[in-house]
Design an enzyme around this catalytic site. Structure first.
Site, PDB file in Angstrom:
ATOM      1  N   ASP A 283       0.867  -1.175   0.000  1.00 55.38           N
ATOM      2  CA  ASP A 283       0.000   0.000   0.000  1.00 55.38           C
ATOM      3  C   ASP A 283       0.913   1.238   0.000  1.00 55.38           C
ATOM      4  O   ASP A 283       2.134   1.130   0.123  1.00 55.38           O
ATOM      5  CB  ASP A 283      -0.965  -0.009   1.193  1.00 55.38           C
ATOM      6  CG  ASP A 283      -2.199   0.859   0.904  1.00 55.38           C
ATOM      7  OD1 ASP A 283      -2.105   1.744   0.024  1.00 55.38           O
ATOM      8  OD2 ASP A 283      -3.243   0.673   1.547  1.00 55.38           O
TER       9      ASP A 283
HETATM   10  C1  BGC Z   1      -5.158   3.106  -0.006  1.00 53.52           C
HETATM   11  C2  BGC Z   1      -5.255   2.053  -1.079  1.00 53.52           C
HETATM   12  C3  BGC Z   1      -5.114   2.676  -2.440  1.00 53.52           C
HETATM   13  C4  BGC Z   1      -3.818   3.444  -2.504  1.00 53.52           C
HETATM   14  C5  BGC Z   1      -3.577   4.075  -3.850  1.00 53.52           C
HETATM   15  C6  BGC Z   1      -3.974   4.020  -0.197  1.00 53.52           C
HETATM   16  O1  BGC Z   1      -4.038   5.113   0.657  1.00 53.52           O
HETATM   17  O2  BGC Z   1      -5.089   2.498   1.252  1.00 53.52           O
HETATM   18  O3  BGC Z   1      -6.470   1.375  -0.955  1.00 53.52           O
HETATM   19  O4  BGC Z   1      -5.183   1.692  -3.421  1.00 53.52           O
HETATM   20  O5  BGC Z   1      -3.858   4.475  -1.533  1.00 53.52           O
HETATM   21  O6  BGC Z   1      -4.436   5.095  -4.106  1.00 53.52           O
END
Ligand code: BGC
Length: 776
Positions: A283
């Protein structure tokens, strides 16, 4: 200088074109062979470059192109403009030494330009086929704009309504969640990775992110093995089995080991036990964050811990000059140092022998495999002239409308107030959310256009062009500080007391003057989602006060809820005659709501989550274990002395404009062997006078065993359509798959020779009951 480069280009081209068949038909072995040849030519830096994904928010892509040309990036996310995507791709393909294409990622969560209902809403349709269609449409729009990879489906089981991201998943149940996870993977990816007009799917956030302590986003999770295997893991496993090409490691600590550095999770469970062959992306900046967790001593330690755990690609923020009021919610401009660790730290670790070349190759391979499977080596670019038409396909709008209709849950309908008559002369529409084109879409909608969205007010006007419709904005709904995960918003001043009083008076006056009042209440789209947890489930602001004032007028009131989590509507549940849960229904939301309110569509959605009475009950879920004083005891009142411990609405609950009767529950046999099968069938009849859908649900309970088993567990469901008076027989097979569980005693999957209860009916309190036994 030019000759060696030309030679390399030709060599790569030969590697790529040496196969007689197009990429979609290549076998895994052929792809592996190509990747092996490619890996042989790559430097350590080029390999670690492929393991790096950078956010790119700014339209100025000079730095991104330089990285791509250097082979220093494998992927970018958040570039959404088709021309920019092609331009950055050209930098990678034309200018980098080995011409390896980039893979462009984005959160296509519930739509690209056409926005479908939020995932929790889609789950309320209990219609995997429909969800698959919606995600197919979303994938085709995004792919035509140059996106190859979505960070969805989010399959985190969530049992605590305070957690903001409950809106992004399918709710609390592993069986329903697994069915929806499979459907989404099929929708995004098609029948194989690389299917035309599709995307690579990412199952996220591995694992158990939804069990955040106190419902606070990003907080640590403490989940015993029995819950991991029986509750939290199944939807991830279902998505992996359905072929999801990537998995995202979660942000949070799982039992004290951050998910992104958790080798047991990413390697032992995902790769060894489930045989996952795709690649794992962290993530956002979750590798770097291992230092913040107090798990890694510095970025170098973080890189090696994530690498050893099995993270193939690091999603990171590059060094950025962040302008004021950016997505981070900052007031002042600032420089954010780069948070990448892989390209900075791994090459030296390889050169120092702390990481072997074989291990490095094994980590890069799945990334390159995915790019080959997607056909990016042959077709790295998109036809920009087709993007707009694909993104605005009218068939998708139609699908968004019919999908939304299927997600609505009718929570109350006293005296059959709904459906409303189309010959009503005057209607009051009350509530800030009722006139919002933004909030009705929910979160993760960066590409959609507000002006293309149908608000509730507009939908009602479209439905009843001749009626007199009075709109009152009413009590303000406002997030007191900006969400760190949305684009910069101009600050919204707080409603003054005088304005609130005026709005209340206007709302009451409008209600008095109208045949019916439709109150549209709930949460803004940024009050639900990432970084949007709450400690209370009450209607934000003075909405409750306004609701009570309008109800006190004594005229008919319909409450339409726009929200991404259960809210405390205990008062409304006994004072407002009609309540329609509409979630965040997307681009066509207003039209779909009007279709439902005025009877052109019959609501049939069912709650994919238990609906608590207040935040104090959280976490609350139907599949809890029995206690020594069960709810079924004759003198049972509550486990709390200050409120009921029972939910306001049970899991699986939802009303219709018609009625259904269940009868003739039959089992094909009274007993079965562990590997056998029993068919459970029931007759369902529409006893009302209009057609409608019913979601038939089957629950089981194992009466004894090596562990206490939940009081009920969903193990079958089917959404059926019945004409007035029509009767259908629905049959559910029960096999090992439905009856096994992971025993905390033997630490393995077991089917135990015990008696089982089975109930089939309209929700998790279904009464129609039978029993069977597993024999040795
Ligand atoms: C989120 C993810 C997301 C990623 C990219 C993160 O803050 O937890 O779910 O895919 O950002 O946008």
């Amino acid at each position: 200088m030019k000759c060696p480069r030309l030679f390399t280009q030709l060599a790569i081209l030969l590697v790529i074109l040496s196969s007689p068949v197009a990429n979609a038909q290549l076998t895994d072995a052929q792809i592996d062979q190509r990747v092996t040849k490619l890996l042989q030519q790559m430097t350590v830096e080029e390999k670690t470059g492929q393991m790096m994904q950078y956010f790119q928010f700014s339209p100025d892509t000079t730095d991104a192109e330089a990285r791509a040309a250097k082979g220093d990036a494998g992927s970018f996310l958040f570039i959404t403009d088709p021309k920019t995507i092609n331009r950055v791709q050209h930098a990678a393909v034309d200018k980098s030494r080995l011409h390896i294409p980039l893979i462009f990622g984005f959160d296509v969560i519930h739509g690209w330009r056409t926005i479908f209902p939020v995932p929790l809403a889609m789950a309320a349709s209990w219609n995997p086929k429909l969800i698959e269609q919606a995600q197919t449409a979303a994938a085709s729009e995004a792919r035509a704009s140059g996106i190859n990879w979505t960070f969805a489906p989010m399959v985190d089981i969530a049992r605590d309504a305070r957690w903001g991201r409950i809106v992004e998943g399918a709710g609390e149940d592993p069986y329903l969640g697994s069915a929806i996870a499979r459907a989404q993977v099929r929708g995004f990816q098609g029948d194989h990775i690389g299917a035309p007009n599709h995307l690579l799917a990412t199952v996220k956030h591995f694992a158990a992110y939804g069990a955040a302590d106190g419902g606070r986003d990003y907080d640590a999770t403490y989940v015993p093995d029995t819950l991991l295997w029986n509750v939290y893991f199944p939807p991830y496993k279902a998505a992996v089995d359905a072929g999801a090409g990537s998995v995202m490691s979660a942000y949070q600590d799982l039992n004290d080991v951050p998910a992104t550095g958790n080798r047991w999770l990413l390697h032992d469970v995902l790769r060894s036990t489930w045989n996952f062959k795709g690649f794992i992306v962290s993530d956002a900046s979750a590798v770097y964050s291992l230092t913040i967790h107090g798990f890694a001593r510095d970025p170098n330690d973080a890189a090696i811990k994530a690498f050893n755990a099995g993270v193939n690609m690091e999603m990171a923020f590059p060094n950025m000059n962040v302008p004021a009021n950016s997505i981070f919610g900052n007031k002042e401009a600032f420089n954010m140092p780069a948070q990448q660790t892989y390209t900075k730290e791994l090459p030296a670790l390889v050169k120092a022998g702390r990481i072997s070349t074989a291990d490095l190759d094994a980590m890069v391979r799945p990334v390159l495999n995915a790019k080959m499977n997607l056909g990016l080596f042959e077709n790295p670019y998109i036809d920009e002239s087709k993007s707009e038409a694909a993104a605005t396909d009218p068939a998708h709008r139609q699908l968004a409308r019919s999908t939304a209709q299927q997600t609505f849950v009718l929570l109350r309908n006293e005296g059959k107030l709904l459906p409303l008559s189309k010959s009503l002369k005057s209607i009051a529409v009350i509530g800030q959310l009722g006139d919002s084109q933004k909030d009705i879409m929910g979160s993760w909608v960066f590409v959609a256009k507000e002006e293309e969205t149908i608000s509730v007010l507009q939908g009602i006007k479209n439905k009843l062009p001749g009626a007199q419709i009075t709109y009152v904005r009413g009590a303000q709904v406002r997030r007191p500080f900006p969400s760190p995960v949305e684009m910069p918003q101009p600050p919204v001043p707080e409603q003054t007391e005088a304005d609130l009083q005026q709005q209340m008076t206007d709302a009451v006056d409008a209600a008095k003057r109208s045949d019916v009042s439709i109150l549209v209440l709930g949460e803004l789209q940024n009050e639900s989602g990432e970084a949007a947890s709450r400690s209370s489930l009450d209607l934000p602001g003075a909405q409750q006060k306004m609701l009570e004032a309008v109800v006190a007028v004594g005229k008919p009131v319909v409450l339409v809820l726009l929200n991404g989590r259960p809210l405390n509507i205990s008062w409304a549940a006994s004072h407002v005659p009609a309540i329609l849960e509409a979630w965040y229904p997307g681009s066509e939301g207003g039209n779909a709501i009007a279709d439902t309110l005025f009877g052109d569509s019959t609501p049939a959605g069912k709650l994919p989550i238990t609906w608590p009475r207040s935040a104090g009950q959280s976490p609350l879920y139907y599949a809890h274990n029995l206690t020594q004083a069960p709810e079924t005891a004759p003198d049972f009142k509550s486990r709390y002395w200050d409120d009921s411990s029972l939910p306001l609405f049970p899991f699986g609950f939802g009303l219709s404009y018609t009625n259904f009767a269940f009868s003739n529950l039959k089992l094909s046999a009274p007993t079965m062997k562990a590997d056998g099968k029993i068919d459970v069938s029931i007759d369902v009849q529409n006893t009302g006078d209009r057609a409608g859908d019913e979601i038939v649900q089957l629950y089981i309970h194992q009466q004894a065993g090596s562990a206490s088993r939940p009081v009920r567990q969903l193990k079958g469901f089917e959404r059926i359509t019945l004409a007035a008076g029509e009767k259908k027989t629905v049959t559910f097979p029960l096999t090992r798959a439905e009856l096994q569980y992971w025993s905390p005693q033997s630490k393995q999957w077991v089917v135990e020779p015990e008696k089982f209860d089975v109930w089939v009916g309209e929700d998790s309190t279904a009464k129609t009951h039978a029993e069977f036994a597993i024999t040795k």
